[in-house]
Design a protein around this motif. Structure first.
Motif, PDB file in Angstrom:
ATOM      1  N   ARG A   2       0.847  -1.200   0.017  1.00  0.00           N
ATOM      2  CA  ARG A   2      -0.004   0.154   0.032  1.00  0.00           C
ATOM      3  C   ARG A   2       0.711   1.265  -0.063  1.00  0.00           C
ATOM      4  NH1 ARG A   2      -4.567  -0.858   4.723  1.00  0.00           N
ATOM      5  NH2 ARG A   2      -5.277  -3.059   3.849  1.00  0.00           N
ATOM      6  N   LYS A   3       0.109   2.356  -0.187  1.00  0.00           N
ATOM      7  CA  LYS A   3       0.871   3.603  -0.236  1.00  0.00           C
ATOM      8  C   LYS A   3       1.493   3.852   1.095  1.00  0.00           C
ATOM      9  CE  LYS A   3      -0.710   8.597  -0.930  1.00  0.00           C
ATOM     10  NZ  LYS A   3      -1.850   9.291  -1.219  1.00  0.00           N
ATOM     11  N   TYR A   4       2.658   4.456   0.989  1.00  0.00           N
ATOM     12  CA  TYR A   4       3.303   4.791   2.235  1.00  0.00           C
ATOM     13  C   TYR A   4       4.058   3.633   2.985  1.00  0.00           C
ATOM     14  CZ  TYR A   4       0.547   9.036   2.297  1.00  0.00           C
ATOM     15  OH  TYR A   4       0.017   9.974   2.099  1.00  0.00           O
ATOM     16  N   ASP A   5       3.839   2.173   2.473  1.00  0.00           N
ATOM     17  CA  ASP A   5       4.280   1.067   3.056  1.00  0.00           C
ATOM     18  C   ASP A   5       5.910   1.084   2.937  1.00  0.00           C
ATOM     19  OD1 ASP A   5       2.169  -0.104   3.842  1.00  0.00           O
ATOM     20  OD2 ASP A   5       2.003  -1.797   2.829  1.00  0.00           O
ATOM     21  N   HIS A   6       6.592   1.533   1.984  1.00  0.00           N
ATOM     22  CA  HIS A   6       8.026   1.452   1.849  1.00  0.00           C
ATOM     23  C   HIS A   6       8.605   2.587   2.583  1.00  0.00           C
ATOM     24  CE1 HIS A   6       6.493   4.976  -0.458  1.00  0.00           C
ATOM     25  NE2 HIS A   6       7.531   5.411  -0.605  1.00  0.00           N
ATOM     26  N   LEU A   7       7.998   3.466   3.274  1.00  0.00           N
ATOM     27  CA  LEU A   7       8.648   4.354   4.118  1.00  0.00           C
ATOM     28  C   LEU A   7       9.172   3.894   5.459  1.00  0.00           C
ATOM     29  CD1 LEU A   7       5.936   7.404   3.977  1.00  0.00           C
ATOM     30  CD2 LEU A   7       8.211   7.098   2.510  1.00  0.00           C
ATOM     31  N   GLU A   8      10.521   4.490   5.875  1.00  0.00           N
ATOM     32  CA  GLU A   8      11.128   3.942   6.920  1.00  0.00           C
ATOM     33  C   GLU A   8      11.398   4.896   8.014  1.00  0.00           C
ATOM     34  OE1 GLU A   8      14.924   2.059   5.590  1.00  0.00           O
ATOM     35  OE2 GLU A   8      13.782   0.364   4.733  1.00  0.00           O
ATOM     36  N   MET A   9      11.395   4.587   9.286  1.00  0.00           N
ATOM     37  CA  MET A   9      11.863   5.521  10.425  1.00  0.00           C
ATOM     38  C   MET A   9      12.600   4.536  11.299  1.00  0.00           C
ATOM     39  SD  MET A   9       8.891   6.575  12.951  1.00  0.00           S
ATOM     40  CE  MET A   9       8.114   7.616  12.059  1.00  0.00           C
ATOM     41  N   ARG A  10      13.213   5.255  12.380  1.00  0.00           N
ATOM     42  CA  ARG A  10      13.628   4.656  13.634  1.00  0.00           C
ATOM     43  C   ARG A  10      12.749   4.538  14.561  1.00  0.00           C
ATOM     44  NH1 ARG A  10      18.729   3.321  14.927  1.00  0.00           N
ATOM     45  NH2 ARG A  10      19.162   3.319  17.404  1.00  0.00           N
ATOM     46  N   PRO A  12      11.416   4.306  18.080  1.00  0.00           N
ATOM     47  CA  PRO A  12      11.772   4.503  19.338  1.00  0.00           C
ATOM     48  C   PRO A  12      11.608   3.311  20.362  1.00  0.00           C
ATOM     49  CG  PRO A  12       9.531   5.699  18.859  1.00  0.00           C
ATOM     50  CD  PRO A  12      10.093   4.988  17.494  1.00  0.00           C
ATOM     51  N   ARG A  13      10.659   2.458  20.015  1.00  0.00           N
ATOM     52  CA  ARG A  13      10.517   1.398  20.661  1.00  0.00           C
ATOM     53  C   ARG A  13      11.649   0.073  20.677  1.00  0.00           C
ATOM     54  NH1 ARG A  13       4.511  -0.140  20.647  1.00  0.00           N
ATOM     55  NH2 ARG A  13       5.190  -2.483  20.796  1.00  0.00           N
ATOM     56  N   LEU A  14      11.726   0.093  19.342  1.00  0.00           N
ATOM     57  CA  LEU A  14      12.675  -1.345  18.852  1.00  0.00           C
ATOM     58  C   LEU A  14      13.981  -0.677  18.752  1.00  0.00           C
ATOM     59  CD1 LEU A  14      10.465  -2.914  16.480  1.00  0.00           C
ATOM     60  CD2 LEU A  14      10.744  -3.461  18.686  1.00  0.00           C
ATOM     61  N   GLY A  15      14.344   0.729  18.476  1.00  0.00           N
ATOM     62  CA  GLY A  15      15.607   1.311  18.367  1.00  0.00           C
ATOM     63  C   GLY A  15      16.288   0.708  16.982  1.00  0.00           C
ATOM     64  N   GLY A  16      15.556   0.346  16.014  1.00  0.00           N
ATOM     65  CA  GLY A  16      15.868   0.137  14.564  1.00  0.00           C
ATOM     66  C   GLY A  16      14.938   0.687  13.672  1.00  0.00           C
ATOM     67  N   GLU A  17      15.441   0.636  12.446  1.00  0.00           N
ATOM     68  CA  GLU A  17      14.693   0.864  11.202  1.00  0.00           C
ATOM     69  C   GLU A  17      13.366   0.106  11.316  1.00  0.00           C
ATOM     70  OE1 GLU A  17      15.131   3.934   9.144  1.00  0.00           O
ATOM     71  OE2 GLU A  17      16.512   4.280  10.793  1.00  0.00           O
ATOM     72  N   PHE A  20       6.474   1.451   7.207  1.00  0.00           N
ATOM     73  CA  PHE A  20       5.461   1.595   7.886  1.00  0.00           C
ATOM     74  C   PHE A  20       4.348   0.528   7.714  1.00  0.00           C
ATOM     75  CE2 PHE A  20       1.096   3.267   6.553  1.00  0.00           C
ATOM     76  CZ  PHE A  20       0.679   3.911   7.636  1.00  0.00           C
ATOM     77  N   SER A  21       4.808  -0.273   6.790  1.00  0.00           N
ATOM     78  CA  SER A  21       3.891  -1.676   6.726  1.00  0.00           C
ATOM     79  C   SER A  21       4.129  -2.474   7.848  1.00  0.00           C
ATOM     80  CB  SER A  21       4.384  -2.086   5.461  1.00  0.00           C
ATOM     81  OG  SER A  21       5.720  -2.909   5.705  1.00  0.00           O
ATOM     82  N   TYR A  22       5.148  -2.393   8.376  1.00  0.00           N
ATOM     83  CA  TYR A  22       5.382  -3.087   9.916  1.00  0.00           C
ATOM     84  C   TYR A  22       4.449  -2.131  10.876  1.00  0.00           C
ATOM     85  CZ  TYR A  22       7.094  -4.435  14.350  1.00  0.00           C
ATOM     86  OH  TYR A  22       7.389  -4.839  15.747  1.00  0.00           O
ATOM     87  N   CYS A  23       4.431  -0.959  10.940  1.00  0.00           N
ATOM     88  CA  CYS A  23       3.774  -0.377  11.785  1.00  0.00           C
ATOM     89  C   CYS A  23       2.297  -0.466  11.858  1.00  0.00           C
ATOM     90  CB  CYS A  23       3.968   1.297  11.570  1.00  0.00           C
ATOM     91  SG  CYS A  23       6.085   1.872  11.839  1.00  0.00           S
ATOM     92  N   ARG A  24       1.812  -0.429  10.754  1.00  0.00           N
ATOM     93  CA  ARG A  24       0.393  -0.467  10.541  1.00  0.00           C
ATOM     94  C   ARG A  24      -0.391  -1.978  10.633  1.00  0.00           C
ATOM     95  NH1 ARG A  24      -1.566  -2.907   5.819  1.00  0.00           N
ATOM     96  NH2 ARG A  24      -0.041  -2.976   4.017  1.00  0.00           N
ATOM     97  N   LYS A  25       0.555  -2.839  11.232  1.00  0.00           N
ATOM     98  CA  LYS A  25       0.093  -4.255  11.576  1.00  0.00           C
ATOM     99  C   LYS A  25       0.635  -4.719  13.027  1.00  0.00           C
ATOM    100  CE  LYS A  25       0.685  -5.591   6.998  1.00  0.00           C
ATOM    101  NZ  LYS A  25       1.355  -6.611   6.085  1.00  0.00           N
ATOM    102  N   GLU A  26       1.609  -3.767  13.452  1.00  0.00           N
ATOM    103  CA  GLU A  26       2.124  -4.145  14.550  1.00  0.00           C
ATOM    104  C   GLU A  26       1.557  -4.866  15.729  1.00  0.00           C
ATOM    105  OE1 GLU A  26       2.654  -2.688  17.775  1.00  0.00           O
ATOM    106  OE2 GLU A  26       4.196  -3.762  18.598  1.00  0.00           O
ATOM    107  N   GLY A  27       0.416  -3.896  15.978  1.00  0.00           N
ATOM    108  CA  GLY A  27      -0.573  -4.629  17.102  1.00  0.00           C
ATOM    109  C   GLY A  27      -1.273  -5.817  16.706  1.00  0.00           C
ATOM    110  N   GLY A  28      -0.880  -6.836  16.587  1.00  0.00           N
ATOM    111  CA  GLY A  28      -1.672  -8.061  16.210  1.00  0.00           C
ATOM    112  C   GLY A  28      -2.708  -7.711  15.163  1.00  0.00           C
TER     113      GLY A  28
END
Ligand code: SF4
Length: 89
Positions: A2-10, A12-17, A20-28
């Motif tokens: 999806r749109k934005y899925d490729h964006l990356e950031m550091r 603050p919880r995991l300490g690594g890159e 966005f695709s991870y963030c939008r599914k992180e909560g189970g």
């Protein structure tokens, strides 16, 4: 993908890159509780989530966020809206 899925950031919880695709599914399957805080400086994340999530999933996402954090997130959204408005003026 999806749109934005490729964006990356550091993260603050995991300490690594993370993407966005991870963030939008992180909560189970639901977005990470911090997704609005983390991504609102980069794009209209609340609007994006509302447009791409079902109403039930959005409700479940909002319910999982502790009440004080919901208040903080609403304040962040309002600040982001003000900044966007000022930018467009
Ligand atoms: S939304 Fe969650 S998983 Fe993604 S960067 Fe922020 S804290 Fe990390």
């Amino acid at each position: 993908m999806r749109k934005y899925d490729h964006l990356e950031m550091r993260c603050p919880r995991l300490g690594g890159e993370v993407t966005f695709s991870y963030c939008r599914k992180e909560g189970g399957g639901l977005p990470c509780q911090r997704i609005i805080t983390c991504w609102s400086p980069f794009f209209p994340i609340e609007q994006y989530l509302r447009e791409t999530m079902t109403a039930d999933a959005w409700d479940a996402f909002v319910r999982q966020i502790p009440k004080d954090k919901v208040t903080t997130i609403i304040e962040l959204i309002e600040e982001a809206k003000k900044r966007a408005k000022q930018k467009n003026e």
